[in-house]
Design a protein around this motif. Sequence first.
Motif, short mmCIF file in Angstrom:
data_model
loop_
_atom_site.label_atom_id
_atom_site.label_comp_id
_atom_site.label_asym_id
_atom_site.label_seq_id
_atom_site.Cartn_x
_atom_site.Cartn_y
_atom_site.Cartn_z
N TYR A 1 -2.90 -5.90 -5.24
CA TYR A 1 -3.55 -4.74 -4.65
C TYR A 1 -5.05 -4.87 -4.66
N ARG B 1 -0.09 3.18 -5.08
CA ARG B 1 -1.06 4.06 -5.74
C ARG B 1 -0.59 4.42 -7.15
N ILE B 2 0.70 4.63 -7.29
CA ILE B 2 1.22 4.95 -8.63
C ILE B 2 0.99 3.78 -9.58
N SER C 1 0.88 -1.16 0.00
CA SER C 1 0.00 0.00 0.00
C SER C 1 0.92 1.21 0.00
N GLY C 2 0.34 2.37 0.09
CA GLY C 2 1.17 3.57 0.11
C GLY C 2 1.38 4.12 -1.28
N LYS C 3 2.37 4.99 -1.39
CA LYS C 3 2.54 5.78 -2.61
C LYS C 3 2.88 4.92 -3.83
N GLY C 4 3.82 4.01 -3.63
CA GLY C 4 4.22 3.16 -4.75
C GLY C 4 3.04 2.40 -5.31
#
Lengths: 332, 278, 286
Positions: free
Chosen positions: C96, B18-19, B13-16
């Motif tokens: 994800y 999301r990118i 999760s986190g920024k990576g």
Amino acid sequence: MTFPALRISAVVLALGAAPATAQDALLNTSYDIAREVFEALNPQFQAHWQETTGRTVTIDQSHGGTSRQARAILEGLPADVVTFNQETDIEVLVEGGLLGADWRDALPNGASPWYSLPAFLVRDGNPKNIQDWSDLARDDVEVIFPNPRTSGNARYTYLAAFAYGLEQNDGDEDAAEAFVKAIFDNVPVFDTGGRGATQTFAERNIGDVLVTFEAETGGIAAAYADAGLERVTPSVSLFAAFPVAVVTEVAERNGTVDLATAYLEWLYTPEAQRIVAQNFYRVANDDVAAEFADQLPEVRLVTVDEVFGGWDAIQENHFAEGARLDNVFVNQ
Amino acid sequence: MSTATLPHLPGQSGKGARILIGLAVGLTLVFIAAPLAFIFVRAFAQGWQVYAANILHPATVHAIWLTTLVAIIVVPVNVAFGIAAAWAVAKHRFPGRGILVTLIEIPFSISPIIAGICYLLLYGRQGILGPWLQANDIQVVFALPGIVLVTMFVTAPFVAREVLPLMQAQGTEQEQAAVTLGANGWQIFTRVTLPNIKWALLYGAVLCTARAVGEFGGVSVVSGNIRGQTNTLPLHVELLFNDLNAVGAFAAASTLTLIAVVALVVKTILEGRKDAGH
Amino acid sequence: MTTITTNTGAPFRAKRVLPGFTLSLGTTLLYMTFIVLIPVIALILKGAEIGPDRFWRIISSPRAVAAFQITLTAALMATVFNAVYGLLMAWVLVRYEFRGKRIVDALMDVPFALPTAVAGLSLTALFSANGWFGPVLEAMGVQVVYTIWGIALAMAFTSVPFVVRTVQPVLEDMDPALEQAALTLGARPWTIFTRVVFPAILPAWLAGCTTAFARSLGEFGAIVFIAGNLPFRTEIAALLAYIRLEEFDYNGAAAIALVLLAFALVLLVVSNLLQVWASRYREASR
């Protein structure tokens, strides 16, 4: 598995065809750009057939480059009649034993109810100032026409350009060939049918000039009125007869000889000729021709017999393997 | 494909993340969703009435019917073949098994155009079987049988490749037990094997249907493009396009797209069942 | 998508032969023979008829060579794109959670379900001057339609599921313990990916790319719309075979078709070997 599968599909085919046998059906295999003209002609013939015989008839159409169509018929495409734009493609069928060699005598006018000629279509305002065949050989001009190996339309273009080359070079055949080669070298793509070439020119915006039958240049200029495509008629062109014939072997098997003959004969009636003329063809019937004289510019036409000594000579000197067409259509 | 998540590792999760998600979704929208949507945009470019007129044109209706007919013939045959192939390969051992599996996959990697050429060289009037077919008045190419046969070639692996891995994974214990209990072959298949593979089978059938309906290159070699006779729906799309009727082409394309979308929805539902059945 | 792998390493366990062997194998062989083998043999016979000299002349003619080059180049471009994009999609879909994930996952199958001719028609319109993307790209000076980029685009579209659906199950099956162990040892995410995850999915990824490449070489329907089909510039080998057929040049068509067939068979064998390797890897890493 194949045989049961074949049998199943044969049964299904028979079921699918069953309603069609209750009425008359005809398969007309035609040249690529004949789409619109038969779309207009067939309903009229259906009405005529209903009136004269009280029977209904369905007419199926197939369109493609005529040599491709002739090949398909040789491979078994069950065409009752062919409406082609070149005699050689009917001769291919004669050689294949599908109809008799005397097909030209079966109908008036050497079995050609209408004719046309190779003409040009250029971009809005004619920016490259293309007026005649000599302009097509210029280095700065990109020319579009279909593949002469698959399309009768393109072979007329080849022959018309060759005839012009002969006139310009006092009948020197090698010089004429060099001239035609210069034109062929300006062609970036050879589509397999006339309509494909039209698509390339009008839809894909490739090329400065499209060379195709006058009937197509007229129809396309009208269809693409927004694009401002302009028709150009060269100083001299080739008389292109559009022969029609009953494919006897198929028609006899299908029991459609009478219907097929009636269909082709009907194409010579003033009613049919008027529809054909509306589609920018030049017709055999003089009265109808006079009616539509306005939309077709004057042009000097030479014939295959005058210039080339007939189709047999053309086949031998131009279209046979290793003959002149192979020289100009190099690596294609 | 199941969406079961792993226990969360840091970095998921986190920024990576999301990118990466943004990139993946963005690319998919541009690359896959847009072409799908654009077909409908173009088909309805001139309104409902033009669309309806194009769809209801007799030649289009016939193309839809012909394409449906081809699928109706091809899919059951391929289901039967897929089951037979999977049963032979997964439940038995014999020499040349690996070769057979590769053979089944051949149509997958051969260009459909080449499949069409093969059939023309075999069944055409000038082909190897041409004279015999002609003598017996059997029309294969440029008619329904040719279209059906080429479609069968192109879609042959679809059911087998869905059912086979599942049958392999399930082994033969249950069937062996049934044999010991005195069941005959048909009983074993319908009572033991079929319930285990039914979702995979349906899933394969759905993919096979989508492919059969959409086949273009191979069919275009053997069809003869007779309007209202041997013109399947994908060929009709091209034909309308060459008739300079772009809206008509997109309208015909939209019916094919609809079939594809329905197939995908069914497939997604089946996938859930298939995974649940594991 | 699952792929067929023969589990050749498994021990012989079937003590009693199940019924239906003759029937099922017979049906399979008969069907394969009539539907696949005999037509392919017809092609090979036609090829043999040509003779080696003539065959070589046909396939080494400048136009044929150009067509093979264009086909291979575009297929390579498409495969490189799919190698990256497919891997990204497989990774994102497995690792994800996000809204609309099921839809994105389903969209991955669109290229399988959508008829290729329809895909070609749509892509052409979308990337042409009056489509959605054409004007944007044109402003950037990129012409897609009627160029090799268009061919690569159509190939990429039709073959992307092969990569995604081959890598996805392997990623799903991967034991998280391996990564967790690496994490506890202080490895950075990128290091974990390159050292732990990537080696595990490498065989499947390569197999997927090989299949995608094979599919791209044979693609026809989507490409004829978007390519412009200019000889020496945007004419692919499958189209050239088709044109030769229409020219009544059966030898030309058969020779080019045979070359494509040979490519397909080699790639099929490579892909199957890779998959055997992949399945061993999966067994081993479990």
